[in-house]
Design an enzyme around this catalytic site. Sequence first.
Site, PDB file in Angstrom:
ATOM      1  N   ASP A  29      -6.778   6.699  -5.758  1.00  0.00           N
ATOM      2  CA  ASP A  29      -6.146   5.441  -6.170  1.00  0.00           C
ATOM      3  C   ASP A  29      -6.369   5.223  -7.670  1.00  0.00           C
ATOM      4  O   ASP A  29      -7.016   6.056  -8.322  1.00  0.00           O
ATOM      5  CB  ASP A  29      -6.651   4.281  -5.290  1.00  0.00           C
ATOM      6  CG  ASP A  29      -8.060   3.819  -5.629  1.00  0.00           C
ATOM      7  OD1 ASP A  29      -8.699   4.373  -6.557  1.00  0.00           O
ATOM      8  OD2 ASP A  29      -8.533   2.885  -4.969  1.00  0.00           O
ATOM      9  N   GLU A  39       0.832  -1.209   0.000  1.00  0.00           N
ATOM     10  CA  GLU A  39       0.000   0.000   0.000  1.00  0.00           C
ATOM     11  C   GLU A  39       0.863   1.254   0.000  1.00  0.00           C
ATOM     12  O   GLU A  39       0.480   2.263  -0.558  1.00  0.00           O
ATOM     13  CB  GLU A  39      -0.941   0.017   1.212  1.00  0.00           C
ATOM     14  CG  GLU A  39      -1.986  -1.078   1.208  1.00  0.00           C
ATOM     15  CD  GLU A  39      -3.061  -0.916   0.151  1.00  0.00           C
ATOM     16  OE1 GLU A  39      -3.176   0.169  -0.458  1.00  0.00           O
ATOM     17  OE2 GLU A  39      -3.798  -1.891  -0.085  1.00  0.00           O
TER      18      GLU A  39
END
Length: 161
Positions: A36, A27
Amino acid sequence: MGLKRRIAIGATAGALSIATAVVSYYEGYEPTAYRDPVGIATICYGHTATARMGQTLSQAECTELLQADLGNAFNAVDQRAQIALPPPTRAALASFVYNVGEGAFARSTLLRKLNAGDMHGACHELSRWVYAGGKRLNGLVTRRATERELCLEGIEEELRP
């Protein structure tokens, strides 16, 4: 610190440490909210539930979110898996749930295979989850390969005399 070293350190402390190493590695740490690859507001270590654009959080706040989100992922794995899971396998599945969400896990062929006793087949299902927004993402290919390796490692540990 490389992922293999993080996992090796985590292995001595159990599933939570392994999953923390994997999730934080893949991540990444970003204290300021960003979008994202599919446009979802995200912050810290891939946290989305309360992220909003323009937000910045401290390292301590990000660590708290990571711990809470991983706790939720482990709860989902523990509630839905009908068989006992060795720590590396449990960690791999928690990392997967952290990334795709409990709903996707609950509806997955992976979970059906797991609960049918086909642990190897379940681990290999991880390789199918490499798309986001209809696009194959290299980062997900790499992450799923690591999760699959951990998942299978746990099964193999159980089989050793």
